[in-house]
Design an enzyme around this catalytic site. Structure first.
Site, PDB file in Angstrom:
ATOM      1  N   CYS B 170     -25.035 -36.239  40.366  1.00 14.32           N
ATOM      2  CA  CYS B 170     -24.682 -34.817  40.268  1.00 14.32           C
ATOM      3  C   CYS B 170     -25.907 -33.908  40.184  1.00 14.32           C
ATOM      4  O   CYS B 170     -25.777 -32.694  40.130  1.00 14.32           O
ATOM      5  CB  CYS B 170     -23.749 -34.615  39.093  1.00 14.32           C
ATOM      6  SG  CYS B 170     -22.330 -35.727  39.239  1.00 14.32           S
ATOM      7  N   HIS B 311     -24.772 -26.770  33.851  1.00 17.43           N
ATOM      8  CA  HIS B 311     -24.146 -27.931  34.475  1.00 17.43           C
ATOM      9  C   HIS B 311     -22.666 -27.923  34.089  1.00 17.43           C
ATOM     10  O   HIS B 311     -21.805 -28.096  34.929  1.00 17.43           O
ATOM     11  CB  HIS B 311     -24.847 -29.217  34.040  1.00 17.43           C
ATOM     12  CG  HIS B 311     -24.332 -30.427  34.741  1.00 17.43           C
ATOM     13  ND1 HIS B 311     -24.350 -30.543  36.109  1.00 17.43           N
ATOM     14  CD2 HIS B 311     -23.757 -31.571  34.273  1.00 17.43           C
ATOM     15  CE1 HIS B 311     -23.816 -31.713  36.456  1.00 17.43           C
ATOM     16  NE2 HIS B 311     -23.435 -32.338  35.363  1.00 17.43           N
ATOM     17  N   GLU B 321     -25.398 -29.968  26.375  1.00 15.27           N
ATOM     18  CA  GLU B 321     -26.224 -29.043  27.165  1.00 15.27           C
ATOM     19  C   GLU B 321     -26.424 -27.734  26.408  1.00 15.27           C
ATOM     20  O   GLU B 321     -27.535 -27.202  26.344  1.00 15.27           O
ATOM     21  CB  GLU B 321     -25.564 -28.764  28.521  1.00 15.27           C
ATOM     22  CG  GLU B 321     -26.377 -27.790  29.384  1.00 15.27           C
ATOM     23  CD  GLU B 321     -25.660 -27.379  30.677  1.00 15.27           C
ATOM     24  OE1 GLU B 321     -24.449 -27.620  30.784  1.00 15.27           O
ATOM     25  OE2 GLU B 321     -26.332 -26.810  31.558  1.00 15.27           O
ATOM     26  N   LYS B 342     -18.276 -24.272  37.635  1.00 13.07           N
ATOM     27  CA  LYS B 342     -17.374 -25.403  37.883  1.00 13.07           C
ATOM     28  C   LYS B 342     -15.968 -25.095  37.370  1.00 13.07           C
ATOM     29  O   LYS B 342     -15.011 -25.770  37.736  1.00 13.07           O
ATOM     30  CB  LYS B 342     -17.914 -26.668  37.221  1.00 13.07           C
ATOM     31  CG  LYS B 342     -19.180 -27.213  37.890  1.00 13.07           C
ATOM     32  CD  LYS B 342     -19.625 -28.527  37.274  1.00 13.07           C
ATOM     33  CE  LYS B 342     -20.873 -29.081  37.950  1.00 13.07           C
ATOM     34  NZ  LYS B 342     -22.106 -28.400  37.504  1.00 13.07           N
ATOM     35  N   HIS B 347     -16.197 -29.678  40.321  1.00 16.59           N
ATOM     36  CA  HIS B 347     -17.514 -30.317  40.333  1.00 16.59           C
ATOM     37  C   HIS B 347     -17.766 -30.900  41.724  1.00 16.59           C
ATOM     38  O   HIS B 347     -17.118 -31.859  42.120  1.00 16.59           O
ATOM     39  CB  HIS B 347     -17.538 -31.402  39.258  1.00 16.59           C
ATOM     40  CG  HIS B 347     -18.900 -31.976  39.018  1.00 16.59           C
ATOM     41  ND1 HIS B 347     -20.001 -31.661  39.793  1.00 16.59           N
ATOM     42  CD2 HIS B 347     -19.358 -32.842  38.078  1.00 16.59           C
ATOM     43  CE1 HIS B 347     -21.050 -32.316  39.342  1.00 16.59           C
ATOM     44  NE2 HIS B 347     -20.695 -33.031  38.302  1.00 16.59           N
ATOM     45  N   PHE B 406     -25.248 -38.915  36.501  1.00 11.27           N
ATOM     46  CA  PHE B 406     -25.117 -40.292  36.029  1.00 11.27           C
ATOM     47  C   PHE B 406     -26.457 -40.996  36.223  1.00 11.27           C
ATOM     48  O   PHE B 406     -27.182 -40.765  37.193  1.00 11.27           O
ATOM     49  CB  PHE B 406     -24.044 -41.034  36.835  1.00 11.27           C
ATOM     50  CG  PHE B 406     -22.620 -40.755  36.399  1.00 11.27           C
ATOM     51  CD1 PHE B 406     -22.323 -39.827  35.409  1.00 11.27           C
ATOM     52  CD2 PHE B 406     -21.565 -41.447  36.994  1.00 11.27           C
ATOM     53  CE1 PHE B 406     -20.999 -39.592  35.007  1.00 11.27           C
ATOM     54  CE2 PHE B 406     -20.245 -41.212  36.607  1.00 11.27           C
ATOM     55  CZ  PHE B 406     -19.962 -40.288  35.613  1.00 11.27           C
TER      56      PHE B 406
END
Lengths: 78, 421
Positions: B170, B311, B321, B342, B347, B406
């Protein structure tokens, strides 16, 4: 045109996205119909699938035109 | 190092085909989530996604045939079609059409994808099992490889400079733009076509991400309430699809041809969590160091930041975050707006960072922070303005865009208004 020729022509039109009138018996896949070497591999696979024939690699190398394909399949099915 | 600016943008998003179409709906607070109807979802835990608005191409719908001939589409996975569309738009927007050797060699491509052609790999697997190896298409491999988005774009537009790709889950889109910016800064190219593309919405992908406990599964009956970053009722992300592409250009090159300049890319930071394959480290240290590096590279401090495109995936990680941002900005928290787009488009995985970098550039251009939808009850208290529900008009000169993937891979970009100085 024979039934085989009609079916070959349809596969060529579908796979190469060309106009029907360009797909004459003497039309070369690469020189006249815009195919590249990978397209011709896929065309041969599509012929095998459609007609239930096996086209060995050395035979596939000699199938350069619509007419070549029709002749090979007619012979293989005879 | 040479300075790098954004001179063109292109986008295919769940809110529309085109940057401006998407941006207008994003600012209006529209939401793209819906139930998936294109394939069976009854047996899947997550039955919703943010799909592209497929149509005939009118009214900002996406018609693949407008961007790639049907016979060519057959040979590639959709992420490549999306990349081709967004790249066409971005190059046209920048007015950059290299025709001589010098310009073509000075222009490179760096487009990434998080997963690439997953659906085609699954189909190829079925073909191999059911029909045998002789039925595997010669286009199976070149239609699936992630770097073939860069390859296809370069072939269409004759871009003969650096041809590269990124695969960092991502964080892909942000890394692609950051790395491309560096290629220009170091003098390896004058212009780069950079970004990310993803077409992940298929059964195996929904099943796989749900198995990782990453997807929202509690809002299947009310899809537009599902993506809700920072909210107490968030339970996972909503999958999106699309592509975002920017034209990055060396500043003097852009000025010499009188190009429109969206913003300058002034900072880029990268870090690794070295913690867990899917979860961010609890202390948010990777995110913190990543943002810090980007600001340092930009020669800015946290006090200069006006807007952060988070994010913020609508997972438990949102607050990690947020904690890292609070640590970064300290006493300046109350002057910063931070939102997760998002909440509106889902996403986009490998395309997310690129699409969100474009949103950040537009936030600077228009002095407006897009909203975080569905933020009814924030799960933690913060002095940072999370822009709940509606877009906020405010001065934005510096924007920071975060992407975390990830594997514990983090990327931050810093954009600044270009004032001619």
């Amino acid at each position: 045109m024979s039934d085989i020729a009609e079916r070959v022509k349809k596969i060529v039109i579908d796979h190469l996205g060309v106009d029907a009138e360009k797909v004459s018996e003497g039309a070369s896949f690469i020189d006249d119909l815009g195919a590249d070497s990978l397209d011709t591999v896929e065309l041969v696979m599509a012929f095998e699938e459609e007609f239930g024939v096996e086209i060995p690699d050395d035979a596939a190398d000699s199938i350069l035109t619509v007419g070549d394909a029709v002749k090979f399949i007619e012979k293989a099915q005879a | 190092m040479r300075r790098v600016v954004i001179t063109g943008t292109g986008m295919v998003s769940p809110l529309g085909c085109g940057t401006e179409a998407t941006w207008a709906r994003l600012i209006a607070g529209d939401n793209a989530a819906r139930r998936v109807t294109e394939f069976e979802v009854e047996d899947l835990p997550a039955k919703i996604a943010c799909r592209l608005p497929f149509g005939d191409g009118s009214n900002n719908t996406f018609n693949a045939d407008d961007w790639m001939e049907p016979k060519e589409q057959r040979k590639v996975d959709s992420f490549i079609v999306y990349a081709m569309a967004a790249a066409d738009m971005a190059l046209a927007d920048a007015g950059w059409k290299p025709e001589n050797d010098e310009d073509q060699i000075a222009t490179g491509v760096l487009i990434g994808s998080g997963i690439g052609g997953l659906e085609g790999i699954v189909e190829g697997g079925y073909t191999l099992r059911d029909k045998g190896p002789r039925r595997i298409s010669p286009f199976f491999i070149p239609g699936r490889l992630i770097n073939l988005a860069s390859g296809q774009v370069s072939i269409r537009h004759k871009l003969r400079g650096p041809n590269h790709s990124v695969v960092t889950a991502c964080s892909t889109g942000a890394h692609a733009i950051g790395d491309a910016m560096r290629l220009i800064a170091l003098g390896d190219a004058d212009v780069m076509v950079a970004g990310g593309a993803e077409s992940p919405i298929c059964r195996i992908s929904l099943a796989g991400f749900a198995a990782c406990k990453a997807l929202s599964t509690q809002h299947n009956d009310d899809p537009q309430r599902a993506s809700r970053p920072y909210d107490v009722d968030r339970d996972g992300f909503v999958m999106g699809e699309g592509a975002g592409i920017v034209i990055l250009e060396e500043l003097e090159h852009a000025k010499a041809r009188g190009a429109k300049i969206y913003a300058e890319v002034v900072g880029y930071g990268l870090s690794g969590d070295a913690y867990h394959i899917t979860a961010p480290s609890e202390d948010g240290d990777g995110a913190y160091r990543c943002m810090q590096m980007a600001l340092k590279r930009a020669g800015l401090t946290a006090a200069d930041v006006d807007y952060i495109n988070a994010h913020g995936t609508s997972t438990m990680a949102d607050t990690i975050e947020l904690g890292a941002v609070e640590r970064l900005v300290g006493e300046h928290a109350s002057k910063i707006s931070m939102s997760s787009t998002k909440s509106a488009i889902g996403h986009l995985l490998g395309a997310a960072g690129a699409v969100e970098a474009i949103f950040s550039a537009l936030a600077i251009r228009d002095n407006i922070a897009p909203p975080t939808l569905n933020l009814d009850n924030p799960s933690v208290e913060t002095k940072i303005d999370l822009v709940p529900h509606v877009a906020r008009k405010r001065e934005i000169n510096v924007a920071l865009s975060n992407s975390f993937g990830f594997g514990g891979t983090n990327a931050s970009l810093v954009l600044r208004r270009y004032t001619g100085a």
